[in-house]
Design a protein around this motif. Structure first.
Motif, PDB file in Angstrom:
ATOM      1  N   LEU A   1      33.491 -23.407 -18.152  1.00  0.00           N
ATOM      2  CA  LEU A   1      33.235 -24.398 -17.235  1.00  0.00           C
ATOM      3  C   LEU A   1      34.146 -25.048 -16.114  1.00  0.00           C
ATOM      4  O   LEU A   1      33.972 -25.098 -15.027  1.00  0.00           O
ATOM      5  N   ILE A   2      35.494 -24.889 -16.611  1.00  0.00           N
ATOM      6  CA  ILE A   2      36.817 -25.173 -15.638  1.00  0.00           C
ATOM      7  C   ILE A   2      36.844 -24.131 -14.610  1.00  0.00           C
ATOM      8  O   ILE A   2      37.159 -24.408 -13.249  1.00  0.00           O
ATOM      9  N   THR A   3      36.741 -22.775 -15.158  1.00  0.00           N
ATOM     10  CA  THR A   3      36.669 -21.807 -13.997  1.00  0.00           C
ATOM     11  C   THR A   3      35.656 -21.668 -13.127  1.00  0.00           C
ATOM     12  O   THR A   3      35.877 -21.524 -11.750  1.00  0.00           O
ATOM     13  N   ARG A   4      34.260 -22.084 -13.688  1.00  0.00           N
ATOM     14  CA  ARG A   4      33.170 -22.027 -12.384  1.00  0.00           C
ATOM     15  C   ARG A   4      33.559 -23.273 -11.537  1.00  0.00           C
ATOM     16  O   ARG A   4      33.177 -23.176 -10.367  1.00  0.00           O
ATOM     17  N   ARG A   5      34.021 -24.281 -11.798  1.00  0.00           N
ATOM     18  CA  ARG A   5      34.141 -25.560 -10.822  1.00  0.00           C
ATOM     19  C   ARG A   5      35.306 -25.180  -9.891  1.00  0.00           C
ATOM     20  O   ARG A   5      35.001 -25.241  -8.858  1.00  0.00           O
ATOM     21  N   ARG A   6      36.084 -24.300 -10.273  1.00  0.00           N
ATOM     22  CA  ARG A   6      37.351 -23.989  -9.250  1.00  0.00           C
ATOM     23  C   ARG A   6      36.855 -22.912  -8.354  1.00  0.00           C
ATOM     24  O   ARG A   6      37.189 -22.752  -7.237  1.00  0.00           O
ATOM     25  N   VAL A   7      36.015 -21.866  -8.905  1.00  0.00           N
ATOM     26  CA  VAL A   7      35.537 -20.784  -7.779  1.00  0.00           C
ATOM     27  C   VAL A   7      34.201 -21.353  -7.094  1.00  0.00           C
ATOM     28  O   VAL A   7      33.891 -20.577  -6.217  1.00  0.00           O
ATOM     29  N   GLY A   8      33.826 -22.364  -7.591  1.00  0.00           N
ATOM     30  CA  GLY A   8      32.296 -22.608  -7.058  1.00  0.00           C
ATOM     31  C   GLY A   8      31.216 -21.766  -7.629  1.00  0.00           C
ATOM     32  O   GLY A   8      31.180 -21.176  -8.544  1.00  0.00           O
ATOM     33  N   ASP A   9      30.125 -21.659  -6.719  1.00  0.00           N
ATOM     34  CA  ASP A   9      28.994 -20.915  -7.322  1.00  0.00           C
ATOM     35  C   ASP A   9      28.861 -19.483  -6.619  1.00  0.00           C
ATOM     36  O   ASP A   9      27.905 -19.149  -6.744  1.00  0.00           O
TER      37      ASP A   9
ATOM     38  N   CYS B   1      36.579 -22.805 -26.875  1.00  0.00           N
ATOM     39  CA  CYS B   1      37.326 -22.593 -25.773  1.00  0.00           C
ATOM     40  C   CYS B   1      36.981 -21.583 -24.848  1.00  0.00           C
ATOM     41  O   CYS B   1      37.199 -21.906 -23.645  1.00  0.00           O
ATOM     42  N   ILE B   2      36.042 -20.659 -25.185  1.00  0.00           N
ATOM     43  CA  ILE B   2      35.292 -19.923 -24.036  1.00  0.00           C
ATOM     44  C   ILE B   2      34.352 -20.785 -23.132  1.00  0.00           C
ATOM     45  O   ILE B   2      34.626 -20.663 -21.767  1.00  0.00           O
TER      46      ILE B   2
ATOM     47  N   TYR C   1      42.197 -15.998 -20.008  1.00  0.00           N
ATOM     48  CA  TYR C   1      41.306 -16.782 -19.132  1.00  0.00           C
ATOM     49  C   TYR C   1      41.478 -18.383 -19.476  1.00  0.00           C
ATOM     50  O   TYR C   1      41.641 -19.307 -18.555  1.00  0.00           O
ATOM     51  N   ALA C   2      41.902 -18.740 -20.736  1.00  0.00           N
ATOM     52  CA  ALA C   2      42.111 -20.096 -20.916  1.00  0.00           C
ATOM     53  C   ALA C   2      43.586 -20.286 -20.425  1.00  0.00           C
ATOM     54  O   ALA C   2      43.862 -21.756 -20.217  1.00  0.00           O
ATOM     55  N   ASP C   3      44.444 -19.379 -20.481  1.00  0.00           N
ATOM     56  CA  ASP C   3      45.792 -19.690 -20.169  1.00  0.00           C
ATOM     57  C   ASP C   3      45.623 -20.116 -18.633  1.00  0.00           C
ATOM     58  O   ASP C   3      46.208 -20.947 -18.275  1.00  0.00           O
ATOM     59  N   ARG C   4      44.889 -19.439 -17.695  1.00  0.00           N
ATOM     60  CA  ARG C   4      44.673 -19.832 -16.451  1.00  0.00           C
ATOM     61  C   ARG C   4      43.934 -21.049 -15.942  1.00  0.00           C
ATOM     62  O   ARG C   4      44.114 -21.738 -15.021  1.00  0.00           O
ATOM     63  N   ALA C   5      42.921 -21.396 -16.958  1.00  0.00           N
ATOM     64  CA  ALA C   5      41.935 -22.412 -16.552  1.00  0.00           C
ATOM     65  C   ALA C   5      42.368 -23.760 -17.363  1.00  0.00           C
ATOM     66  O   ALA C   5      42.334 -24.785 -16.552  1.00  0.00           O
ATOM     67  N   ILE C   6      42.748 -23.767 -18.483  1.00  0.00           N
ATOM     68  CA  ILE C   6      43.271 -25.002 -19.266  1.00  0.00           C
ATOM     69  C   ILE C   6      44.469 -25.225 -19.396  1.00  0.00           C
ATOM     70  O   ILE C   6      44.966 -26.348 -19.034  1.00  0.00           O
ATOM     71  N   GLY C   7      45.391 -23.979 -19.380  1.00  0.00           N
ATOM     72  CA  GLY C   7      46.768 -24.279 -19.547  1.00  0.00           C
ATOM     73  C   GLY C   7      47.465 -23.116 -20.361  1.00  0.00           C
ATOM     74  O   GLY C   7      46.885 -22.773 -21.239  1.00  0.00           O
ATOM     75  N   HIS C   8      48.821 -23.104 -20.072  1.00  0.00           N
ATOM     76  CA  HIS C   8      49.482 -22.195 -20.866  1.00  0.00           C
ATOM     77  C   HIS C   8      49.210 -22.233 -22.234  1.00  0.00           C
ATOM     78  O   HIS C   8      49.245 -21.497 -23.223  1.00  0.00           O
ATOM     79  N   TRP C   9      49.316 -23.647 -22.778  1.00  0.00           N
ATOM     80  CA  TRP C   9      49.238 -23.949 -24.097  1.00  0.00           C
ATOM     81  C   TRP C   9      47.852 -23.519 -24.603  1.00  0.00           C
ATOM     82  O   TRP C   9      47.883 -23.041 -25.935  1.00  0.00           O
ATOM     83  N   ALA C  10      46.860 -23.697 -23.932  1.00  0.00           N
ATOM     84  CA  ALA C  10      45.604 -23.029 -24.622  1.00  0.00           C
ATOM     85  C   ALA C  10      45.276 -21.457 -24.762  1.00  0.00           C
ATOM     86  O   ALA C  10      45.031 -21.177 -25.709  1.00  0.00           O
TER      87      ALA C  10
ATOM     88  N   LEU D   1      31.432 -15.606 -21.425  1.00  0.00           N
ATOM     89  CA  LEU D   1      32.632 -14.770 -21.528  1.00  0.00           C
ATOM     90  C   LEU D   1      32.443 -13.417 -20.513  1.00  0.00           C
ATOM     91  O   LEU D   1      33.293 -13.005 -19.840  1.00  0.00           O
ATOM     92  N   GLY D   2      31.161 -13.042 -20.483  1.00  0.00           N
ATOM     93  CA  GLY D   2      30.928 -11.907 -19.524  1.00  0.00           C
ATOM     94  C   GLY D   2      31.117 -12.196 -18.060  1.00  0.00           C
ATOM     95  O   GLY D   2      31.588 -11.513 -17.394  1.00  0.00           O
ATOM     96  N   GLU D   3      30.752 -13.314 -17.641  1.00  0.00           N
ATOM     97  CA  GLU D   3      30.975 -14.007 -16.285  1.00  0.00           C
ATOM     98  C   GLU D   3      32.233 -13.905 -15.806  1.00  0.00           C
ATOM     99  O   GLU D   3      32.974 -13.295 -14.801  1.00  0.00           O
ATOM    100  N   MET D   4      33.276 -14.208 -16.967  1.00  0.00           N
ATOM    101  CA  MET D   4      34.842 -14.047 -16.685  1.00  0.00           C
ATOM    102  C   MET D   4      35.155 -12.732 -16.740  1.00  0.00           C
ATOM    103  O   MET D   4      36.005 -12.399 -15.923  1.00  0.00           O
ATOM    104  N   ALA D   5      34.854 -12.057 -17.708  1.00  0.00           N
ATOM    105  CA  ALA D   5      35.384 -10.805 -17.955  1.00  0.00           C
ATOM    106  C   ALA D   5      35.196  -9.717 -17.044  1.00  0.00           C
ATOM    107  O   ALA D   5      35.865  -8.880 -16.706  1.00  0.00           O
TER     108      ALA D   5
END
Length: 475
Positions: free
Chosen positions: A377-385, A371-372, A76-85, A60-64
Motif C-alpha cells: 500500500l505504501i510502496t504503490r502510493r510512493r511510486v504512483g500508478d 506486513c506485505i 521492502y518493509a524496511d524501505r516502505a514502513i521503516g527500519h524497525w518493520a 508481493l509479486g508486484e514489489m518483487a
C-alpha cells in the motif's frame, strides 16, 4: 569469503519450487483437523484462505518483480514502513522457519522409526537434519536439485490422488463412494454450524505458508523477475488444483463420522475408505518426502533471511558472508544448530519447552501477510500508478485494504473465540519484544546514517539535532 549470493537456481528449480512450495504435511495430514471442525464447509475455509494467499502473492509479486531481493518482504518493509518493520518481520520470519526444522525433523523421524523401530527417534532426527543441511551448504544448485525432485514427487502424488478421487466420484470403486452425497448427508454442509468455518480457516491458512518462498529463491536465478512473475500468475491454479480439488474429493469420499479421520490423516483416511492396498506405506512415503521438502526449504529460507538481515546491519556481519560457492554458510549453520537444539528440547521436555517455543510462531504467517499488504500500500502510493514490475496488484487500493482489514479481524477472532489463544498471545509477546528491539536498532541506524551523511558532506560543525531531523524527513 565472498559477500554475494550466486545464481545457481535453474528455471525448472524455481518453477517446481513455486508449484509445490506450499505442499507439506499440513495438506496430507493437518487438513483432517480442519475437515473435522467444519465438515464439508471446510471447502469454504480453503477457498477463503487461498483467496487471501493469492492476493498477498499478487502484492508481493508486484514489489518483487520490480526489485528482486533475498530479503523479499522484509527488505521492502524496511524501505516502505521503516527500519524497525524490516528488522521485526525479518527476525519473526526467520524464527518461524527455524522452528519448522524440529517439527519436520521429528515428523520424518517418526515415520522412519515406524519402519526401523530399533533406531531411536533422535538418531533419525539428527541424520535427517545433517543430510538436509549438507544439501544447503555446498551450493544453491544442490538445494534446488533436491527440492526439484522432492516437489516433483509431491506433485505426482497429489495428481495420482486426484485421479483416484475422480474415479471414486464416478463410481469406479462402487456406487457407495460415487457422487457428492457426503457433502450434505452427514448433518448438512456445515454440520457444526457456520461458526466452525472461521476456526477451520485458521488451520487452512497456516497450511499455505511457504508460497512466498519463491520470491526469496528467485533472487538466486538468472531471471528473478521473470520467475517471480510466472509463480505469481500461476498461484491461482496451483492452490485451486492441489488444495481445493483434493480436499473436495476427500470430503466426498470420507464420511464425517469416519472414526479414523484425525488419527490417520485426510489422505490416508480416503485411501482406506476405498480399500486401496498398501495405503499406509504409500502415504507415509509421500509424507516423508513432503516433510523432507519442507525442512529443506526451511533451512534455505531461514539462512537467506538471516543473510539479508546481516547485510542490512540487523544481524552479525558474519552471516552476510558467503563461501566460494556463494552460500551463506554461517547463516545455514546457525539456523540448523538452533533448529536442532529445539529438536533436542522436544525430546527432553516435549510438554514444556518445545510446546512453548512452537506457540510463539503460531500467528507469524498472519503478521507476514499483514506486513506485505501494508508495505505494498505504501510502496504503490510512493511510486504512483506506474508499472514498476512485471506484476501489478488487482483492484488497488480496495483489495489491499480488504486484506489489511481482514487479517486483524482473524486475529481478533483468534483472541476471543478460537482455541488458538495461547499461540496468539505467545506470538504477540514475542512480537512486542522483537519490535521494541527493532525500534531501538532503527534509531541507532538513523543516527549512523546521519553521521555518515555528515562525514560525506564535510559538515563537522553542523547541528546534530537538526541533521537528525533532516535524515528522518528524508527516510
Amino acid at each position: 569469503m565472498e559477500s554475494q549470493l550466486g545464481q545457481g537456481l535453474k528455471p525448472r528449480h524455481v518453477t517446481m519450487l513455486s508449484i509445490a512450495g506450499a505442499i507439506g504435511a499440513g495438506l496430507f495430514v493437518g487438513s483432517a483437523t480442519a475437515i473435522k471442525l467444519a465438515g464439508p464447509a471446510v471447502l469454504v475455509a480453503y477457498v477463503c484462505a487461498a483467496l487471501l494467499v493469492v492476493l498477498v502473492m499478487r502484492m508481493l509479486g508486484e514489489m518483487a518483480t520490480a526489485n528482486p531481493d533475498s530479503g523479499s518482504f522484509s527488505t521492502y518493509a524496511d524501505r516502505a514502513i521503516g527500519h524497525w518493520a524490516g528488522f521485526s518481520i525479518g527476525w519473526l520470519y526467520w524464527w518461524f522457519w527455524v522452528l519448522v526444522i524440529p517439527v519436520e525433523a521429528t515428523a520424518a523421524a517418526s515415520i522412519l522409526n515406524s519402519w526401523v523401530p530399533g533406531v531411536p527417534l533422535w538418531v533419525f532426527a539428527l541424520l535427517v537434519t545433517i543430510a538436509l543441511t549438507a544439501t544447503n551448504l555446498f551450493s544453491v544448485k544442490n538445494y534446488g536439485e533436491f527440492e526439484y525432485w522432492f516437489a516433483l514427487l509431491k506433485v505426482a502424488a497429489i495428481i495420482l490422488f486426484i485421479a483416484v478421487g475422480a474415479m471414486a466420484f464416478t463410481g469406479v470403486f462402487g456406487s457407495e463412494h460415487a457422487g457428492a452425497s457426503n457433502l450434505w448427508s452427514q448433518g448438512g454442509f456445515a454440520p457444526n454450524g457456520l461458526g466452525a468455518i472461521p476456526a477451520a480457516l485458521l488451520t487452512t491458512m497456516f497450511s499455505f505458508m511457504g508460497t512466498e518462498i519463491v520470491t526469496i529463491a528467485a533472487s538466486e536465478s538468472n531471471n528473478p523477475a521473470g520467475q517471480i512473475r510466472k509463480a505469481t500468475n500461476s498461484v491461482i491454479w496451483r492452490l485451486g488444483l492441489f488444495y481445493i480439488v483434493s480436499i473436495f474429493f476427500i470430503v466426498c469420499i470420507v464420511p464425517l463420522s469416519y472414526p479414523g479421520l484425525l488419527e490417520e490423516g485426510s489422505f490416508l483416511a480416503a485411501l482406506n475408505v476405498l480399500n486401496i492396498p498398501g495405503a499406509k506405506f504409500i502415504v507415509d512415503l509421500v509424507i516423508l518426502v513432503a516433510v523432507a521438502s519442507c525442512m529443506n526449504s526451511a533451512l534455505y529460507t531461514a539462512s537467506r533471511m538471516m543473510y539479508s538481515l546481516a547485510g542490512r546491519g540487523d544481524a552479525p556481519k558474519i552471516f552476510a558472508r558467503t563461501s566460494k560457492a556463494n552460500v551463506p554458510v554461517a547463516a545455514v549453520l546457525i539456523s540448523t544448530l538452533i533448529g536442532f537444539a529445539a529438536v533436542v528440547g522436544n525430546y527432553l521436555m516435549p510438554d514444556k519447552l518445545f510446546t512453548m517455543l512452537l506457540a510463539t510462531s503460531g500467528a507469524v504467517a498472519l503478521l507476514v501477510y499483514l506486513c506485505i499488504a501494508v508495505t505494498q500500500l505504501i510502496t504503490r502510493r510512493r511510486v504512483g500508478d506506474r508499472r514498476q514490475g512485471l506484476v501489478k496488484m488487482w483492484g488497488y487500493p480496495y483489495l489491499t485494504w480488504a486484506v489489511i482489514i481482514f487479517i486483524p479481524a482473524v486475529l481478533i477472532y483468534m483472541a476471543v473465540w478460537s482455541d488458538m489463544k495461547v499461540e496468539l498471545y505467545s506470538t504477540a509477546v514475542l512480537t512486542v519484544i522483537v519490535v521494541a528491539i527493532g525500534v531501538y536498532v532503527g534509531r541507532k541506524h538513523k543516527v549512523t546514517t546521519f553521521t555518515q551523511a555528515q562525514a560525506e558532506l564535510h559538515l563537522p560543525g553542523a547541528d546534530e539535532s537538526e541533521g537528525k531531523d533532516k535524515v528522518l524527513d528524508r527516510d
